[in-house]
Design a protein around this motif. Structure first.
Motif, PDB file in Angstrom:
ATOM      1  N   MET A  20     -11.054  50.995  14.881  1.00  0.00           N
ATOM      2  CA  MET A  20     -11.389  51.534  13.585  1.00  0.00           C
ATOM      3  C   MET A  20     -10.011  52.355  13.290  1.00  0.00           C
ATOM      4  O   MET A  20     -10.278  53.301  12.228  1.00  0.00           O
ATOM      5  CB  MET A  20     -12.509  52.253  13.618  1.00  0.00           C
ATOM      6  CG  MET A  20     -13.637  50.207  13.964  1.00  0.00           C
ATOM      7  SD  MET A  20     -13.054  49.523  12.642  1.00  0.00           S
ATOM      8  CE  MET A  20     -14.194  50.105  11.440  1.00  0.00           C
ATOM      9  N   ARG A  23      -8.530  51.828   9.383  1.00  0.00           N
ATOM     10  CA  ARG A  23      -9.632  50.624   8.722  1.00  0.00           C
ATOM     11  C   ARG A  23      -9.255  49.356   7.391  1.00  0.00           C
ATOM     12  O   ARG A  23      -9.988  48.220   7.914  1.00  0.00           O
ATOM     13  CB  ARG A  23     -10.989  51.299   8.427  1.00  0.00           C
ATOM     14  CG  ARG A  23     -11.659  52.490   9.793  1.00  0.00           C
ATOM     15  CD  ARG A  23     -12.824  53.134   9.045  1.00  0.00           C
ATOM     16  NE  ARG A  23     -13.524  53.713  10.116  1.00  0.00           N
ATOM     17  CZ  ARG A  23     -15.050  54.149   9.409  1.00  0.00           C
ATOM     18  NH1 ARG A  23     -15.769  54.119   8.760  1.00  0.00           N
ATOM     19  NH2 ARG A  23     -14.842  55.083  10.588  1.00  0.00           N
ATOM     20  N   PHE A  26      -7.850  46.767   9.652  1.00  0.00           N
ATOM     21  CA  PHE A  26      -8.396  46.340  11.041  1.00  0.00           C
ATOM     22  C   PHE A  26      -9.718  45.379   9.967  1.00  0.00           C
ATOM     23  O   PHE A  26      -9.890  43.779  10.936  1.00  0.00           O
ATOM     24  CB  PHE A  26      -9.687  47.423  11.314  1.00  0.00           C
ATOM     25  CG  PHE A  26     -10.761  47.016  11.934  1.00  0.00           C
ATOM     26  CD1 PHE A  26     -10.591  46.282  13.599  1.00  0.00           C
ATOM     27  CD2 PHE A  26     -12.244  46.391  11.456  1.00  0.00           C
ATOM     28  CE1 PHE A  26     -11.835  45.615  14.194  1.00  0.00           C
ATOM     29  CE2 PHE A  26     -13.519  46.237  12.166  1.00  0.00           C
ATOM     30  CZ  PHE A  26     -12.614  45.474  13.809  1.00  0.00           C
ATOM     31  N   TRP A  27      -9.628  45.577   9.241  1.00  0.00           N
ATOM     32  CA  TRP A  27     -10.678  44.507   8.374  1.00  0.00           C
ATOM     33  C   TRP A  27      -9.645  43.584   7.504  1.00  0.00           C
ATOM     34  O   TRP A  27     -10.201  42.243   7.386  1.00  0.00           O
ATOM     35  CB  TRP A  27     -11.528  45.236   6.727  1.00  0.00           C
ATOM     36  CG  TRP A  27     -12.571  45.780   7.696  1.00  0.00           C
ATOM     37  CD1 TRP A  27     -12.833  47.195   8.345  1.00  0.00           C
ATOM     38  CD2 TRP A  27     -14.118  45.442   8.160  1.00  0.00           C
ATOM     39  NE1 TRP A  27     -13.985  47.795   8.543  1.00  0.00           N
ATOM     40  CE2 TRP A  27     -14.489  46.311   8.844  1.00  0.00           C
ATOM     41  CE3 TRP A  27     -13.962  43.925   8.844  1.00  0.00           C
ATOM     42  CZ2 TRP A  27     -15.989  46.321   9.654  1.00  0.00           C
ATOM     43  CZ3 TRP A  27     -15.416  44.555   9.215  1.00  0.00           C
ATOM     44  CH2 TRP A  27     -15.942  44.727   9.635  1.00  0.00           C
ATOM     45  N   ARG A  30      -9.732  41.553  10.526  1.00  0.00           N
ATOM     46  CA  ARG A  30     -10.893  39.556  10.052  1.00  0.00           C
ATOM     47  C   ARG A  30     -10.974  39.135   9.039  1.00  0.00           C
ATOM     48  O   ARG A  30     -11.808  38.088   9.498  1.00  0.00           O
ATOM     49  CB  ARG A  30     -11.774  40.999  10.504  1.00  0.00           C
ATOM     50  CG  ARG A  30     -12.104  42.024  10.804  1.00  0.00           C
ATOM     51  CD  ARG A  30     -11.899  41.603  12.566  1.00  0.00           C
ATOM     52  NE  ARG A  30     -11.298  41.400  13.463  1.00  0.00           N
ATOM     53  CZ  ARG A  30      -9.923  42.183  13.458  1.00  0.00           C
ATOM     54  NH1 ARG A  30      -9.745  43.545  13.027  1.00  0.00           N
ATOM     55  NH2 ARG A  30      -9.438  41.749  14.262  1.00  0.00           N
ATOM     56  N   PHE A  31     -10.654  39.482   8.086  1.00  0.00           N
ATOM     57  CA  PHE A  31     -10.620  38.904   6.832  1.00  0.00           C
ATOM     58  C   PHE A  31      -9.474  37.168   7.008  1.00  0.00           C
ATOM     59  O   PHE A  31      -9.977  36.065   6.808  1.00  0.00           O
ATOM     60  CB  PHE A  31     -10.170  39.096   5.364  1.00  0.00           C
ATOM     61  CG  PHE A  31     -10.305  38.607   4.258  1.00  0.00           C
ATOM     62  CD1 PHE A  31     -11.162  37.865   4.261  1.00  0.00           C
ATOM     63  CD2 PHE A  31      -8.884  38.198   3.654  1.00  0.00           C
ATOM     64  CE1 PHE A  31     -11.069  37.269   2.604  1.00  0.00           C
ATOM     65  CE2 PHE A  31      -8.748  37.301   2.642  1.00  0.00           C
ATOM     66  CZ  PHE A  31      -9.697  36.963   2.173  1.00  0.00           C
ATOM     67  N   GLY A 121     -15.230  39.235  12.843  1.00  0.00           N
ATOM     68  CA  GLY A 121     -14.875  38.152  11.414  1.00  0.00           C
ATOM     69  C   GLY A 121     -15.553  37.047  12.324  1.00  0.00           C
ATOM     70  O   GLY A 121     -16.044  36.141  11.509  1.00  0.00           O
TER      71      GLY A 121
END
Length: 266
Positions: A20, A23, A26-27, A30-31, A121
């Motif tokens: 993380m 971040r 990271f996100w 996941r998207f 995700g």
């Protein structure tokens, strides 16, 4: 024992912090995962728009099947895939030997020091799709059916982790085992579809030698009252017992592989 658990929890905490650190990236990743698997399900939706059913399964039922398969895999792989895939590298470089002198199980260290939260995700997509499918599917839900669904997810999660563990542990014997993951994922991709649309030989393999059908169409089909090839009325109980049974088999295989391990130099 308590001290070892604290160390393992500390390893998990440290690894999550490292993942993380960035971040935003990271996100964003996941998207991208959600879009990737969402496109796979969109392909199934396109097929259903043209043919209405697939092997006797309608759209909500296939949505439940797809979400179940993805959720069970994500939970199981988060505890095993990346970690056990790296065993081959550890063995080839000789660094696996350093794990043998640590005050706890090498398996526990490998799994908990590399717990992969990157599957969040997958879990978000699977959870959202499953919530919709549970409400949309033509099925009379009851407490026993809900408990079966939860138990089947747990069993499928254990089965996924057990198979991946066995593949990873094989590197302790053969040094190289990652090619087996290609076989694993080849069969795994088939399990997002109803078992009855596949050739008979593939059905047998997915129930016995590579029992990934027990992580998807077998438990979901048994719950929805679908005919299950080969297993018939035994499909429901077999799906619930498969996870714990393969965990025991994986434990035995891990001990056997550890006994055969001779170090990087053979």
């Amino acid at each position: 024992m308590i001290r070892q658990l604290r160390i393992l929890l500390l390893l998990v905490k440290m690894h999550i912090r490292s993942q993380m650190e960035y971040r935003g990236a990271f996100w964003l990743d996941r998207f991208a995962q959600i879009l990737s698997y969402g496109s796979v399900f969109a392909t199934i939706a396109i097929l259903l728009a043209r043919f209405e059913t697939l092997g006797g399964w309608n759209f909500p039922e296939l949505a439940l099947l797809f979400s179940f398969q993805l959720l069970a895999y994500s939970l199981g792989a988060a505890m095993s895939f990346v970690q056990l895939r790296n065993i081959e590298i550890l063995v080839r470089l000789g660094t696996y030997d350093t794990l043998l002198v640590k005050p706890f199980s090498p398996w526990a260290y490998i799994v908990f020091s590399g717990l992969n939260i990157g599957y969040v995700g997958h879990i978000i997509l699977a959870g959202a799709l499953m919530a919709w499918a549970v409400a949309a599917v033509d099925f009379s839900w009851s407490v026993s059916a809900a408990l079966y669904l939860v138990g089947a997810v747990i069993s499928a999660t254990l089965l996924t982790a057990a198979i991946i563990t066995m593949i990873g542990a094989t590197a302790l014997i053969w040094v190289r085992s990652n090619h087996l993951f290609s076989i694993f994922f080849g069969f795994w991709e088939l399990t997002r579809y109803p078992l009855n649309i596949l050739p008979g030989g593939i059905q047998i393999i997915l129930i016995t030698a590579v029992p990934l059908a027990l992580t998807s169409s077998v438990p979901v089909g048994a719950m929805l009252g679908k005919p299950i090839p080969i297993l018939g009325d035994w499909a429901g109980p077999v799906a619930l017992l498969a996870g714990p049974a393969w965990v025991l088999l994986a434990m035995a295989h891990w001990r056997y592989a550890t006994g055969k391990y001779q170090g990087a130099g053979g």
